[in-house]
Design a protein around this motif. Structure first.
Motif, PDB file in Angstrom:
ATOM      1  N   ASN A  49      26.299-106.392 -16.847  1.00 35.50           N
ATOM      2  CA  ASN A  49      25.614-105.039 -17.033  1.00 35.50           C
ATOM      3  C   ASN A  49      25.483-104.628 -18.327  1.00 35.50           C
ATOM      4  O   ASN A  49      25.989-103.550 -18.713  1.00 35.50           O
ATOM      5  CB  ASN A  49      26.302-104.110 -16.155  1.00 35.50           C
ATOM      6  N   VAL A  50      24.977-105.449 -19.200  1.00 32.45           N
ATOM      7  CA  VAL A  50      24.731-105.246 -20.644  1.00 32.45           C
ATOM      8  C   VAL A  50      24.272-104.167 -20.975  1.00 32.45           C
ATOM      9  O   VAL A  50      24.581-103.212 -21.621  1.00 32.45           O
ATOM     10  CB  VAL A  50      24.348-106.534 -21.464  1.00 32.45           C
ATOM     11  N   LEU A  51      22.957-103.688 -20.192  1.00 31.94           N
ATOM     12  CA  LEU A  51      22.234-102.559 -20.510  1.00 31.94           C
ATOM     13  C   LEU A  51      22.891-101.337 -20.036  1.00 31.94           C
ATOM     14  O   LEU A  51      23.037-100.309 -20.828  1.00 31.94           O
ATOM     15  CB  LEU A  51      20.976-102.595 -19.639  1.00 31.94           C
ATOM     16  N   ILE A  52      23.644-101.384 -18.935  1.00 27.82           N
ATOM     17  CA  ILE A  52      24.384-100.311 -18.704  1.00 27.82           C
ATOM     18  C   ILE A  52      25.426 -99.585 -19.653  1.00 27.82           C
ATOM     19  O   ILE A  52      25.715 -98.829 -19.873  1.00 27.82           O
ATOM     20  CB  ILE A  52      24.812-100.498 -17.009  1.00 27.82           C
ATOM     21  N   TRP A  53      26.159-100.955 -20.037  1.00 28.39           N
ATOM     22  CA  TRP A  53      27.368-100.833 -21.061  1.00 28.39           C
ATOM     23  C   TRP A  53      26.808-100.121 -22.272  1.00 28.39           C
ATOM     24  O   TRP A  53      27.343 -99.405 -23.128  1.00 28.39           O
ATOM     25  CB  TRP A  53      28.182-102.073 -21.246  1.00 28.39           C
ATOM     26  N   THR A  54      25.600-100.634 -22.671  1.00 27.64           N
ATOM     27  CA  THR A  54      24.877-100.127 -23.980  1.00 27.64           C
ATOM     28  C   THR A  54      24.565 -98.844 -23.829  1.00 27.64           C
ATOM     29  O   THR A  54      25.018 -97.834 -24.823  1.00 27.64           O
ATOM     30  CB  THR A  54      23.734-100.874 -24.004  1.00 27.64           C
TER      31      THR A  54
END
Length: 79
Positions: A49-54
């Motif tokens: 979930n890289v986008l969500i964490w960003t």
């Protein structure tokens, strides 16, 4: 004692007096966001979930980077 203040009362406030108080908080917040984003970028292949964490890091002020650094850094089992 005034109970209600209007926008006209803002002209009487010396905002430059508040800069030494606000500046350290802004610096710490910017440092937390920078560290969290750099760590996320370096480990983007093993994070989920890289986008969500960003979005959490950028838009949830102060708590977002702390949440990422505490619970988001757990590596996934992907290789």
């Amino acid at each position: 004692m005034k109970l209600h203040y209007g926008l006209d009362d803002l002209k009487d406030i010396d905002f430059m007096a508040f800069i030494p108080i606000i500046l350290p908080f802004l610096a710490v917040g910017l440092l937390l966001v920078s560290i969290a984003l750099i760590d996320l970028y370096r480990h983007r292949n093993t994070r989920e979930n890289v986008l969500i964490w960003t979005f959490v890091i950028l838009f949830v002020n102060t708590i977002g980077p702390i949440l990422y650094l505490v619970i988001g850094r757990k590596d996934s089992d992907r290789s």
